[in-house]
Design a protein around this motif. Structure first.
Motif, short mmCIF file in Angstrom:
data_model
loop_
_atom_site.label_atom_id
_atom_site.label_comp_id
_atom_site.label_asym_id
_atom_site.label_seq_id
_atom_site.Cartn_x
_atom_site.Cartn_y
_atom_site.Cartn_z
N GLY A 112 1.08 -1.35 -0.32
CA GLY A 112 0.06 -0.35 0.17
C GLY A 112 0.91 1.03 -0.23
O GLY A 112 0.08 2.51 0.50
N SER A 113 2.05 1.12 0.68
CA SER A 113 3.03 2.47 0.03
C SER A 113 3.64 2.28 -1.22
O SER A 113 4.15 1.22 -2.03
CB SER A 113 3.76 2.09 1.45
OG SER A 113 3.26 2.33 2.25
N LYS A 114 4.46 3.69 -1.68
CA LYS A 114 4.92 3.48 -2.87
C LYS A 114 5.99 3.61 -3.04
O LYS A 114 7.17 4.06 -1.83
CB LYS A 114 4.26 4.69 -3.43
CG LYS A 114 2.73 5.18 -3.75
CD LYS A 114 3.03 3.68 -5.18
CE LYS A 114 1.20 4.30 -4.83
NZ LYS A 114 1.07 3.27 -6.16
N TYR A 134 8.27 4.45 0.46
CA TYR A 134 8.19 3.26 1.36
C TYR A 134 10.36 2.60 1.68
O TYR A 134 10.44 2.31 3.10
CB TYR A 134 8.01 2.12 0.88
CG TYR A 134 7.40 1.80 2.32
CD1 TYR A 134 6.82 1.53 3.65
CD2 TYR A 134 8.01 0.34 1.61
CE1 TYR A 134 6.29 0.80 4.10
CE2 TYR A 134 7.72 -1.70 3.11
CZ TYR A 134 7.08 -0.85 4.38
OH TYR A 134 6.52 -1.80 5.06
N VAL A 135 10.65 3.12 0.74
CA VAL A 135 12.03 1.75 1.18
C VAL A 135 13.09 3.62 0.50
O VAL A 135 13.39 3.58 -0.76
CB VAL A 135 12.53 0.96 0.05
CG1 VAL A 135 13.72 0.55 0.75
CG2 VAL A 135 11.53 -0.47 1.19
N ASN A 136 14.08 4.03 1.47
CA ASN A 136 14.63 4.55 0.98
C ASN A 136 16.35 4.75 1.23
O ASN A 136 16.83 4.57 2.04
CB ASN A 136 14.31 6.26 1.85
CG ASN A 136 14.70 7.54 1.07
OD1 ASN A 136 15.87 7.75 0.49
ND2 ASN A 136 14.36 8.15 2.42
N THR A 187 13.09 -3.69 8.34
CA THR A 187 12.01 -4.91 8.59
C THR A 187 11.05 -4.93 6.87
O THR A 187 10.62 -5.95 6.77
CB THR A 187 11.46 -4.24 9.50
OG1 THR A 187 11.22 -3.58 8.91
CG2 THR A 187 12.09 -4.72 10.55
N ALA A 188 11.20 -4.04 6.07
CA ALA A 188 10.63 -4.19 5.39
C ALA A 188 11.38 -4.54 3.86
O ALA A 188 10.70 -4.84 2.54
CB ALA A 188 10.16 -2.66 4.56
#
Length: 454
Positions: free
Chosen positions: A308-310, A334-336, A372-373
């Protein structure tokens, strides 16, 4: 177009691929693939006829004595009226026809009182020649008489008395026909010189020839052995195929050393059917800059959904690390951070692409919580790379095919044209070099030497 142009230029440099420092493939040993070159040879029977006709004088036989042959009171002259003609037989033989004009004079009488009468008539003398082609290039010929065809049987006309002289004329002709058989055999053995064509084909490749002046690329073909198919006789010519088994090598830079020319061909191997196949390996390079451009067009500035995140890829580049292709992607959202996806490049025949296999993933991020992602993002991006990313090879294959066929269809030597066609071409091995990806392409082609005017 830029990608196609680069592939075309680099692919042309590497036609017939061989170890080459300039394409940085020193660690890969290209196999020496045994190939075959065929040279169809057709010898018109008219040419052999011309040679025989040149050796046979128009006046073939002359008997100017009445008293020889037990005082036969007979004179005869035999001329060749038209060119001797050769025709291909149905049993691996040559049929020979010699058209003749005959003048004969016969005396009738006794006790030294004779009345003479002469006549002129025509006939066709026939022969049949069988050939035995030995593997040391010598040809045994056996010519035998095949009788006469009389246009009109010779008869002396004394008014009320008509005397047939066929038997007298034939006796002289038979004697000459036996002698003429030896002349035909000598001429055929001399003129049917197939070895000269094998020597010509062999020596064509003694000197390496430049297939690309721009890139200073040299092709060297090393003959190994000679094969030849049985002679085939048609109505107007003798046909055979000479096959040369060879190894081909390509070099860039300095011209390779020439091989010594030969004066005689080694013994050939009789073979019913020649392998009409020329196998080789080519190479073509894909710079990492082009691989990066392909990745950018696919993924840059596109959003991807993760729970649900970009996640957006803001930068991407492709390079090599050891034997793996590395895709480095800068992400935000969401992941940087930086994602590193590496894989071993392989050719996917179904997709017609170079794709990544045995894919590995690593993520570098300053935010500990984002780690964690990683598992979620890893599955998403690996599937995306494996499913979508690939370097298309169709253009590469097409341009390589075009380059090879251009090199295969030229008259490198006056009177001898190379003729070839690529019928199968497929990348078989993918290698990495510091500047890009090298595709080793297995190629099957036909390659023939065509003698102009033969």
């Amino acid at each position: 177009m830029k990608f196609i142009k680069i592939i075309f230029l680099l692919g042309f440099i590497n036609i017939f691929g061989q170890n080459n420092p300039e394409n940085q493939l020193a660690s890969y040993n290209f196999p020496k693939v045994k190939s075959s070159i065929t040279m169809p040879v057709a010898i018109p029977l008219s040419e052999i006829s011309n040679m025989i006709n040149a050796s046979v004088k128009e006046l073939i036989y002359q008997d100017d004595s009445y008293t020889d042959n037990n005082n036969d009171q007979f004179k005869v002259k035999v001329w060749k009226t038209n060119p001797i003609r050769l025709i291909g037989g149905t049993n691996h033989n040559i049929l020979i026809e010699v058209p003749l004009k005959i003048w004969a004079e016969k005396g009738i009488g006794t006790l030294g009182l004779y009345t003479y009468q002469n006549t002129t008539f025509e006939t066709v003398m026939s022969f049949s020649t069988s050939l035995n082609f030995k593997n040391n290039w010598t040809i045994d010929t056996y010519t035998k008489p095949n009788g006469f065809t009389w246009v009109k049987k010779p008869v002396l006309d004394y008014g009320r008395i008509q005397i047939p002289i066929t038997s007298l004329v034939e006796k002289s002709l038979i004697e000459q026909q036996e002698k003429f058989c030896k002349t035909i055999d000598q001429q055929l053995a001399t003129q049917l010189n197939f070895q000269q064509y094998a020597v010509m084909a062999w020596n064509v490749f003694a000197n390496p020839f430049n297939i690309s002046e721009e890139y200073n690329t040299w092709l060297k073909v090393s003959p190994i052995s000679v094969n030849i198919t049985p002679l085939k006789f048609y109505a107007n010519q003798i046909n055979t195929d000479i096959g040369i088994d060879v190894y081909s090598e390509t070099f860039t830079g300095t011209k390779p050393t020439s091989s010594p020319a030969v004066k005689n061909a080694s013994d050939f191997t009789p073979i019913s059917v020649l392998p009409d196949k020329f196998s080789l390996q080519t190479t073509a390079n894909i710079p990492f800059s082009e691989a990066t451009n392909i990745a950018r067009n696919m993924f840059l500035n596109k959003d991807y959904d993760v729970r649900g995140s970009k996640v957006k890829i803001t930068d991407i580049k492709v390079y090599g690390v050891d034997d793996r292709v590395m895709i480095e992607a800068q992400t935000e959202g969401y992941v940087n951070g930086k994602a590193f996806i590496s894989g071993i490049p392989v050719y996917d025949e179904t997709k017609k692409k170079i794709v990544l296999s045995n894919t590995k993933f690593n993520l570098k991020t300053a935010n500990f919580l984002q780690k964690t992602a990683t598992l979620l993002f890893k599955g998403k991006i690996i599937k995306m790379i494996e499913d979508e990313y690939g370097i298309p090879t169709q253009d590469l294959e097409n341009t390589s095919k075009k380059s090879i066929e251009e090199a295969f269809n030229k008259e490198y030597y006056k009177g001898l044209k190379m003729s070839g066609r690529v019928f199968n071409l497929k990348p078989s091995k993918i290698l990495l070099n510091p500047s890009g990806i090298t595709a080793v392409i297995d190629t099957n082609a036909t390659l023939r030497l065509m003698l102009n005017g033969i």
